[in-house]
Design a protein around this motif. Sequence first.
Motif, PDB file in Angstrom:
ATOM      1  N   LEU A  92       0.841  -1.206   0.000  1.00 27.16           N
ATOM      2  CA  LEU A  92       0.000   0.000   0.000  1.00 27.16           C
ATOM      3  C   LEU A  92       0.875   1.254   0.000  1.00 27.16           C
ATOM      4  N   GLU A  93       1.969   1.206   0.739  1.00 30.83           N
ATOM      5  CA  GLU A  93       2.862   2.366   0.827  1.00 30.83           C
ATOM      6  C   GLU A  93       3.374   2.804  -0.549  1.00 30.83           C
ATOM      7  N   GLU A  94       3.661   1.831  -1.398  1.00 30.78           N
ATOM      8  CA  GLU A  94       4.143   2.135  -2.752  1.00 30.78           C
ATOM      9  C   GLU A  94       3.093   2.931  -3.530  1.00 30.78           C
ATOM     10  N   LEU A  95       1.837   2.541  -3.373  1.00 30.59           N
ATOM     11  CA  LEU A  95       0.764   3.266  -4.075  1.00 30.59           C
ATOM     12  C   LEU A  95       0.604   4.675  -3.507  1.00 30.59           C
ATOM     13  N   PHE A  96       0.657   4.796  -2.194  1.00 21.71           N
ATOM     14  CA  PHE A  96       0.574   6.119  -1.574  1.00 21.71           C
ATOM     15  C   PHE A  96       1.684   7.034  -2.106  1.00 21.71           C
ATOM     16  N   GLU A  97       2.855   6.462  -2.336  1.00 20.56           N
ATOM     17  CA  GLU A  97       3.996   7.261  -2.803  1.00 20.56           C
ATOM     18  C   GLU A  97       3.901   7.612  -4.286  1.00 20.56           C
ATOM     19  N   GLN A  98       3.285   6.738  -5.083  1.00 16.44           N
ATOM     20  CA  GLN A  98       3.356   6.919  -6.541  1.00 16.44           C
ATOM     21  C   GLN A  98       2.051   7.308  -7.225  1.00 16.44           C
ATOM     22  N   CYS A  99       0.931   7.217  -6.528  1.00 17.45           N
ATOM     23  CA  CYS A  99      -0.360   7.477  -7.169  1.00 17.45           C
ATOM     24  C   CYS A  99      -1.098   8.619  -6.462  1.00 17.45           C
ATOM     25  N   PRO A 100      -1.164   9.784  -7.095  1.00 16.39           N
ATOM     26  CA  PRO A 100      -1.786  10.943  -6.428  1.00 16.39           C
ATOM     27  C   PRO A 100      -3.320  10.942  -6.504  1.00 16.39           C
ATOM     28  N   PHE A 101      -3.953   9.906  -5.962  1.00 18.18           N
ATOM     29  CA  PHE A 101      -5.421   9.878  -5.933  1.00 18.18           C
ATOM     30  C   PHE A 101      -5.943  10.908  -4.942  1.00 18.18           C
ATOM     31  N   GLU A 102      -7.100  11.475  -5.252  1.00 18.27           N
ATOM     32  CA  GLU A 102      -7.667  12.438  -4.291  1.00 18.27           C
ATOM     33  C   GLU A 102      -8.528  11.746  -3.238  1.00 18.27           C
ATOM     34  N   HIS A 103      -8.904  10.489  -3.496  1.00 15.45           N
ATOM     35  CA  HIS A 103      -9.609   9.735  -2.452  1.00 15.45           C
ATOM     36  C   HIS A 103      -9.425   8.238  -2.668  1.00 15.45           C
ATOM     37  N   TRP A 104      -9.307   7.523  -1.546  1.00 18.07           N
ATOM     38  CA  TRP A 104      -9.047   6.083  -1.565  1.00 18.07           C
ATOM     39  C   TRP A 104     -10.100   5.340  -0.741  1.00 18.07           C
ATOM     40  N   GLN A 105     -10.716   4.315  -1.327  1.00 16.39           N
ATOM     41  CA  GLN A 105     -11.535   3.376  -0.546  1.00 16.39           C
ATOM     42  C   GLN A 105     -10.664   2.134  -0.311  1.00 16.39           C
ATOM     43  N   LEU A 106     -10.329   1.886   0.941  1.00 18.66           N
ATOM     44  CA  LEU A 106      -9.483   0.738   1.282  1.00 18.66           C
ATOM     45  C   LEU A 106     -10.361  -0.341   1.908  1.00 18.66           C
ATOM     46  N   GLU A 107     -10.595  -1.418   1.183  1.00 17.43           N
ATOM     47  CA  GLU A 107     -11.471  -2.464   1.718  1.00 17.43           C
ATOM     48  C   GLU A 107     -10.669  -3.532   2.453  1.00 17.43           C
ATOM     49  N   VAL A 108     -11.117  -3.829   3.656  1.00 18.33           N
ATOM     50  CA  VAL A 108     -10.498  -4.889   4.460  1.00 18.33           C
ATOM     51  C   VAL A 108     -11.499  -6.032   4.573  1.00 18.33           C
ATOM     52  N   LYS A 109     -11.076  -7.215   4.169  1.00 18.73           N
ATOM     53  CA  LYS A 109     -11.965  -8.380   4.222  1.00 18.73           C
ATOM     54  C   LYS A 109     -12.139  -8.835   5.676  1.00 18.73           C
ATOM     55  N   SER A 110     -13.022  -9.781   5.872  1.00 24.20           N
ATOM     56  CA  SER A 110     -13.262 -10.256   7.236  1.00 24.20           C
ATOM     57  C   SER A 110     -11.981 -10.851   7.815  1.00 24.20           C
ATOM     58  N   ALA A 111     -11.839 -10.708   9.106  1.00 28.46           N
ATOM     59  CA  ALA A 111     -10.611 -11.160   9.770  1.00 28.46           C
ATOM     60  C   ALA A 111     -10.928 -11.496  11.216  1.00 28.46           C
ATOM     61  N   SER A 112     -10.025 -12.251  11.839  1.00 24.44           N
ATOM     62  CA  SER A 112     -10.191 -12.530  13.268  1.00 24.44           C
ATOM     63  C   SER A 112     -10.057 -11.215  14.030  1.00 24.44           C
ATOM     64  N   LYS A 113     -10.450 -11.240  15.281  1.00 21.93           N
ATOM     65  CA  LYS A 113     -10.390 -10.043  16.124  1.00 21.93           C
ATOM     66  C   LYS A 113      -8.973  -9.459  16.157  1.00 21.93           C
ATOM     67  N   VAL A 114      -7.994 -10.333  16.372  1.00 24.67           N
ATOM     68  CA  VAL A 114      -6.591  -9.902  16.466  1.00 24.67           C
ATOM     69  C   VAL A 114      -6.107  -9.329  15.136  1.00 24.67           C
ATOM     70  N   ARG A 115      -6.420 -10.063  14.071  1.00 27.29           N
ATOM     71  CA  ARG A 115      -5.970  -9.631  12.731  1.00 27.29           C
ATOM     72  C   ARG A 115      -6.648  -8.329  12.306  1.00 27.29           C
ATOM     73  N   ALA A 116      -7.929  -8.192  12.604  1.00 26.56           N
ATOM     74  CA  ALA A 116      -8.658  -6.958  12.274  1.00 26.56           C
ATOM     75  C   ALA A 116      -8.018  -5.769  12.983  1.00 26.56           C
TER      76      ALA A 116
END
Length: 239
Positions: A92-116
């Motif tokens: 993700l850091e690479e995209l933040f550095e190289q892609c000047p988007f004005e807005h990002w939707q970052l989807e996180v799939k289901s995960a355990s409590k710890v992983r979330a």
Amino acid sequence: MTLLYGHRGAKGEAPENTLASFQHCLAQGVNRCELDLHLSRDHELMVIHDTTLKRTTSRRGKVSQHDAAELVTFDARHGGPGWPQPCPIPRLEELFEQCPFEHWQLEVKSASKVRAARTVQAIEKLVARHGLLGKVIVTSSSREVLRALERHAPALSRGLVAEYAWLDPLKVARHYGCEMLVLNWTLCTPERLQKAQKQGLHVSVWTVNEVALMRRLADFGVDSLITDFPGLAKRTLSN
């Protein structure tokens, strides 16, 4: 005016969730994107949709079984539109550095409590480091992830991804303090849309790839469309 988000970059035209795909989206004049995140074994945020590597890289195993340094060597062109150069799984850091988007939707799939918890804390840290707090929303269909956002990363905006209407999506969105409702387009009736907007929710609809459907949903008054074909959507809604 209906805003446009490139789905996994420009999934219909370039290998999904790769730097090439996000750059292609920007080149079409669409400066908002949607992407998917999983943590590597060493807890780096990797941009890939599935928990496993098979579909996009033809490799075996899970994302979480490999360190980031190894994942960025895997070519994620498999099964997508043809592309001349290798397209590694990006951090993700690479995209933040190289892609000047004005807005990002970052989807996180289901995960355990710890992983979330671990995932949303990693996102908050990275977003803050890049000064992107006002340009990012973290979305999920997982109650565990939405709970973790409330608890561990309250500075991040959050959105509910709703694919089915078996629970009232508006009620769930309100319960978790969401600012965005990301609706499967089949759930987007004018009534639900109006009700959601009255509740103060930004309604983003996915995945919208047909011209007639783009026009219809824009006429309904959706706030944004998520599409595999950002160039086509831009031309359609500009006319």
